[in-house]
Enzyme design. Sequence first.
Site, short mmCIF file in Angstrom:
data_model
loop_
_atom_site.label_atom_id
_atom_site.label_comp_id
_atom_site.label_asym_id
_atom_site.label_seq_id
_atom_site.Cartn_x
_atom_site.Cartn_y
_atom_site.Cartn_z
N ALA A 8 -0.69 21.32 3.77
CA ALA A 8 0.14 22.31 4.46
C ALA A 8 1.57 22.13 3.98
O ALA A 8 1.94 21.06 3.48
CB ALA A 8 0.03 22.11 5.96
N GLU A 33 -8.85 19.95 3.42
CA GLU A 33 -9.49 20.67 4.54
C GLU A 33 -9.88 22.09 4.13
O GLU A 33 -10.94 22.58 4.51
CB GLU A 33 -8.53 20.69 5.73
CG GLU A 33 -8.34 19.29 6.32
CD GLU A 33 -7.24 19.22 7.36
OE1 GLU A 33 -6.15 19.76 7.12
OE2 GLU A 33 -7.47 18.61 8.42
N1 CO8 Z 1 4.55 20.70 1.27
C1 CO8 Z 1 5.69 21.19 0.74
N2 CO8 Z 1 6.07 20.93 -0.52
C2 CO8 Z 1 5.28 20.15 -1.28
C3 CO8 Z 1 4.09 19.60 -0.79
C4 CO8 Z 1 3.71 19.92 0.54
N3 CO8 Z 1 2.57 19.49 1.09
N4 CO8 Z 1 3.53 18.85 -1.76
C5 CO8 Z 1 4.34 18.94 -2.83
N5 CO8 Z 1 5.41 19.72 -2.54
C6 CO8 Z 1 6.54 20.07 -3.42
C7 CO8 Z 1 7.50 18.91 -3.59
O1 CO8 Z 1 8.38 18.81 -2.50
C8 CO8 Z 1 8.16 19.28 -4.89
O2 CO8 Z 1 9.12 20.26 -4.63
P1 CO8 Z 1 10.59 20.15 -5.31
O3 CO8 Z 1 10.33 20.28 -6.79
O4 CO8 Z 1 11.33 21.32 -4.73
O5 CO8 Z 1 11.13 18.82 -4.94
C9 CO8 Z 1 7.03 19.93 -5.68
O6 CO8 Z 1 6.05 20.33 -4.72
C10 CO8 Z 1 6.36 19.00 -6.67
O7 CO8 Z 1 5.94 17.84 -5.96
P2 CO8 Z 1 6.28 16.34 -6.43
O8 CO8 Z 1 7.57 16.32 -7.17
O9 CO8 Z 1 6.17 15.45 -5.23
O10 CO8 Z 1 5.08 16.09 -7.46
P3 CO8 Z 1 4.43 14.69 -7.85
O11 CO8 Z 1 3.52 14.97 -8.98
O12 CO8 Z 1 5.48 13.67 -8.03
O13 CO8 Z 1 3.56 14.25 -6.57
C11 CO8 Z 1 1.98 14.62 -4.75
C12 CO8 Z 1 2.43 14.99 -6.19
C13 CO8 Z 1 1.46 13.16 -4.75
C14 CO8 Z 1 0.86 15.54 -4.37
C15 CO8 Z 1 3.20 14.73 -3.79
O14 CO8 Z 1 3.79 16.01 -3.99
C16 CO8 Z 1 2.83 14.62 -2.33
O15 CO8 Z 1 2.62 13.51 -1.85
N6 CO8 Z 1 2.76 15.76 -1.63
C17 CO8 Z 1 2.48 15.77 -0.19
C18 CO8 Z 1 1.02 15.52 0.09
C19 CO8 Z 1 0.77 15.51 1.59
O16 CO8 Z 1 1.29 14.67 2.31
N7 CO8 Z 1 -0.05 16.47 2.06
C20 CO8 Z 1 -0.37 16.59 3.47
C21 CO8 Z 1 0.54 17.59 4.12
S1 CO8 Z 1 0.31 17.65 5.88
C22 CO8 Z 1 -1.04 18.64 6.08
O17 CO8 Z 1 -1.63 19.11 5.13
C23 CO8 Z 1 -1.48 18.92 7.48
C24 CO8 Z 1 -2.77 19.73 7.46
C25 CO8 Z 1 -2.75 20.79 8.48
C26 CO8 Z 1 -3.92 21.74 8.39
C27 CO8 Z 1 -3.91 22.68 7.20
C28 CO8 Z 1 -5.02 23.70 7.28
C29 CO8 Z 1 -5.59 24.17 5.95
#
Ligand code: CO8
Length: 259
Positions: free
Chosen positions: A66, A112
């Site tokens: 999300a 999910e």
């Molecule tokens: N939300 C918003 N932005 C995101 C997300 C996210 N989940 N994931 C990545 N981004 C953005 C980053 O902020 C970044 O943006 P910017 O360039 O503006 O800084 C861009 O995408 C690229 O990401 P990274 O630079 O972090 O890329 P990396 O290759 O270094 O890392 C990862 C990749 C490991 C995937 C890392 O981005 C990460 O850890 N992302 C978050 C993963 C996470 O915690 N997901 C769970 C979110 S909570 C959730 O899903 C609750 C579920 C609710 C139900 C949903 C129903 C379908």
Amino acid sequence: MQEYKNLLVETRDKVALVTLNRPKALNALCSELFDELNQVIAEMDNSKAIGAIVLTGSPKAFAAGADIKEMCNTNFVDNYKNNFLGHWTQITEARKPIIAAVNGFALGGGCELAMMCDIIYAGEKAVFGQPEVKLGTIPGAGGTQRLTRVVGKSKAMEMVLTGSWNLNAQDAERVGLVSKVFPADQVVDEAVKTGNKIASLSQPIIQMAKESVNQAYELSLSSGLQYERRLFQSTFATHDQKEGMTAFAEKRSPKFEDK
Ligand code: CO8
């Protein structure tokens, strides 16, 4: 075909290929994306030309969860009042089969979302995880429920409680979360191929088969078997059952008419 801000939609024979297209945010699932996804799935579900749907993302991310930035400052009362995530599971109500073709990250809501689909195919580098605890929250759309039913308690607990223990594609296939693993550049084509195979069969029969499998997650065994038997018996009211069985006896290919 309608243009979407966060999705690409194309048809390949009788399959609708829906691609999540928010590359700068690794396909993070914002509300607007989900509204569009619900809309397109409902449209394809009602389209006579479409027999199955394939949902995919980019080579790097199916979806990284999300949208954290969108939800970080929301509060409990508003989320509760507005039933936040309530309609995000709408795609599980689709009558047509949905195949997830997963490459790269399928994290949090991304994992999910894949689990809301009926079949998951994965590319060799796909990664499935539920990192929500690392953000101070828990999975909100099936990560403690659908995942546990598929991978069992110990693995689900390890994934959900540590947030850092991810399943790679090979392990996901071994435990049954994923039905097949392909080289990354082939996973979408393979999903489309399977979708078209399904779409070539009788649509009402496919619909009954999907409905019956899904009841396995809702009902006791005896109720589920009863449900299955009733639907099985119902197939004998269709033209396509007569055609399918007659064609077998006559050693020819069936011509299904979706009736
Ligand atoms: N939300 C918003 N932005 C995101 C997300 C996210 N989940 N994931 C990545 N981004 C953005 C980053 O902020 C970044 O943006 P910017 O360039 O503006 O800084 C861009 O995408 C690229 O990401 P990274 O630079 O972090 O890329 P990396 O290759 O270094 O890392 C990862 C990749 C490991 C995937 C890392 O981005 C990460 O850890 N992302 C978050 C993963 C996470 O915690 N997901 C769970 C979110 S909570 C959730 O899903 C609750 C579920 C609710 C139900 C949903 C129903 C379908």
